[in-house]
Design an enzyme around this catalytic site. Structure first.
Site, mmCIF file in Angstrom:
data_model
loop_
_atom_site.group_PDB
_atom_site.id
_atom_site.type_symbol
_atom_site.label_atom_id
_atom_site.label_comp_id
_atom_site.label_asym_id
_atom_site.label_seq_id
_atom_site.Cartn_x
_atom_site.Cartn_y
_atom_site.Cartn_z
ATOM 1 N N ASP A 156 -25.757 67.988 95.915
ATOM 2 C CA ASP A 156 -24.686 68.694 95.639
ATOM 3 C C ASP A 156 -25.274 69.987 94.850
ATOM 4 O OD1 ASP A 156 -22.615 67.296 96.753
ATOM 5 O OD2 ASP A 156 -22.173 66.154 94.994
ATOM 6 N N GLU B 89 -26.327 69.836 103.273
ATOM 7 C CA GLU B 89 -27.132 69.056 104.350
ATOM 8 C C GLU B 89 -28.722 69.576 104.407
ATOM 9 O OE1 GLU B 89 -26.189 66.494 105.853
ATOM 10 O OE2 GLU B 89 -24.111 66.575 104.930
#
Length: 486
Positions: free
Chosen positions: A205, A137
């Site tokens: 990611d 995040e």
């Protein structure tokens, strides 16, 4: 600290999503509203991104079950700061907060705000898994994925910027609700732009895993957690909330597994703080006290692989919340004596003393800790709360005013100060402080009403106080007018 309704914000003021929030409003402060009413933004500079983030944070405070638990906040903020310190392209301070929701989810939005569902920690197997989602995040924010998406909408005249904020906010906090809002407004096509794109997920990611590794966690935890989510898709009709805004095609899991192989796998010791936070969430937020007691007793009896100290801590909390004080003390006090500097144990030790009608003893205990750690929110807010319980209201006010000088937006600190003023029967200060609490939620009309009430309790000779309150009253009314124009 156990403050019942103070733990979860229950304000239900109905606001539009295009509202902006300022720093805590003081009579001498200035505030301007960025223009969000246009149908498009040609650019989204950092200062405007931060302002939009404040809009959304205020809306969340007013409409979502934000958890105001100093112990959990301290744990989450400490972990978040560790990750941010090891991230690249950090342009502004981050803030982390909890949403009381058992679904696996986390979300990030403009200005460095990261919200975490309590269900995320409850269903993470270890701290590296939990941290992997936070790192992901953080990467969405540092790479400005939402900001880029908003810029891509500049030719979409059917949706205002305020409308996009509404949809994004609803979708990241509660994906099912977000879809409903979008459907109701006949803009279903926008949902594809409210979920992160495949390229954005790949970037988050990659960067999130690097941050995770840099911070000393196991980078393989990212693939472990995604594999866990993928398994839930197979066996559940409804996918986890996290996947409604973070697509998980099969290729993504394999990509993350391959990417992890460039790092060395770390065998990390069990994190006591993570497990204590997990037990606290289950005991205080996901189960009723009696059910929590049964659950923890069952896990202890079965000699499960869970951390035994954390299981005992959860059991102690469940007993304390049921007022089984002797049984709670038999479990919690040995934990505290073995680790007297642990904030989790300091908090429950204070709760136990107050429940035993020993608030004055709690004040003395916390006063000594406060000398050495004056700015720690767990110690300071427990100290103030104990002082209120011990009817030492002047002390509580003094503690809280000093604390709020450093953390002026701290919701629980403001609420405790308001309570202390009320106990003092200092009605002018009580109404002024209550106005500041309401302003945090964008309820400016109600805040103005509170300032008007405060003026009614100011003595005629207190001219400076009158002038300050009148200026604050004008400011709140002006804010309400500006909101109405958005």
């Amino acid at each position: 600290m156990q403050l019942k309704s103070a733990f979860i914000t229950l304000f239900s003021t109905l606001l539009t999503f295009s509202v902006l929030v300022s720093e805590p409003l003081k009579a001498q402060s200035s505030f301007t509203l960025p223009d969000l009413g246009t149908s498009a933004l040609q650019a989204l500079p950092l200062e405007k991104e931060q302002a939009i983030g404040k809009v959304m944070m205020m809306q969340i405070r007013g409409s979502s079950p934000v958890v105001s638990d100093p112990v959990l906040d301290e744990y989450l903020s400490t972990l978040g700061r560790k990750l941010v310190a090891n991230a690249n392209d950090v342009r502004f301070p981050f803030s982390f907060f909890w949403i009381n929701n058992p679904e696996i989810n986390a979300f990030a939005f403009y200005g460095g705000h990261v919200g975490v569902h309590t269900g995320l920690i409850a269903q993470s197997d270890n701290e590296s898994q939990f941290a992997s989602v936070l790192g992901h995040e953080i990467a969405h924010v540092t790479q400005r994925h939402l900001a880029r998406r908003m810029q891509q909408q500049q030719d979409n005249s059917a949706m205002t910027i305020a409308g996009m904020i509404a949809g994004i906010l609803a979708t990241v906090v509660s994906p099912d609700a977000g879809i409903a809002i979008i459907s109701a407004s006949q803009t279903q096509s926008a949902f594809s732009q409210l979920t992160h794109s495949r390229s954005a997920e790949q970037e988050a990611d990659r960067i999130g895993m690097q941050t995770l590794n840099n911070a000393g966690f196991d980078p393989y935890a990212s693939s472990e957690f995604l594999t866990k989510l993928a398994a839930q898709i197979r066996y559940k009709y409804k996918p986890p909330a996290f996947l409604l805004t973070h697509p998980l095609p099969e290729s993504r899991v394999s990509d993350v597994r391959l990417r992890a192989q460039q790092f060395e796998k770390r065998q990390l010791p069990d994190s006591l703080e993570f497990n204590l936070a997990k037990s606290r969430v289950i005991a205080r937020y996901h189960q009723k006290p009696a059910a929590a007691e049964n659950l923890f007793r069952k896990l202890i009896r079965e000699n499960s692989f869970y951390n035994k100290t954390a299981l005992n801590y959860g059991l102690g909390i469940s007993l304390l919340d049921q007022k089984k004080l002797d049984k709670a003390a038999a479990i919690l006090e040995p934990l505290f004596k073995a680790d007297p500097k642990n904030l989790f144990y300091i908090d429950t030790h204070t709760d136990l003393l107050i429940a035993q009608n020993k608030a004055a003893e709690a004040v003395k205990f916390l006063a000594a800790l406060h000398v050495n750690r004056p700015n720690n929110q767990v110690i300071t807010l427990n100290y103030a709360n104990a002082a209120i319980e011990a009817e030492q209201y002047d002390l509580a006010v003094s503690i809280l005013k000093s604390f709020l000088l450093e953390k002026p937006e701290h919701s629980l600190g403001l609420q405790l100060l308001t309570n202390a003023y009320k106990k003092q029967e200092n009605l002018a200060a009580y109404h002024e402080s209550n106005a500041e609490v309401l302003a945090q939620y964008g309820a400016y009309l109600k805040a103005a009403d509170e300032v008007q009430k405060a003026l009614n309790f100011v003595e005629p000779q207190e001219l400076i106080k009158q002038q300050r309150l009148k200026a604050l009253l004008t400011q709140y009314r002006q804010m309400q007018k500006e909101l109405a124009r958005l």
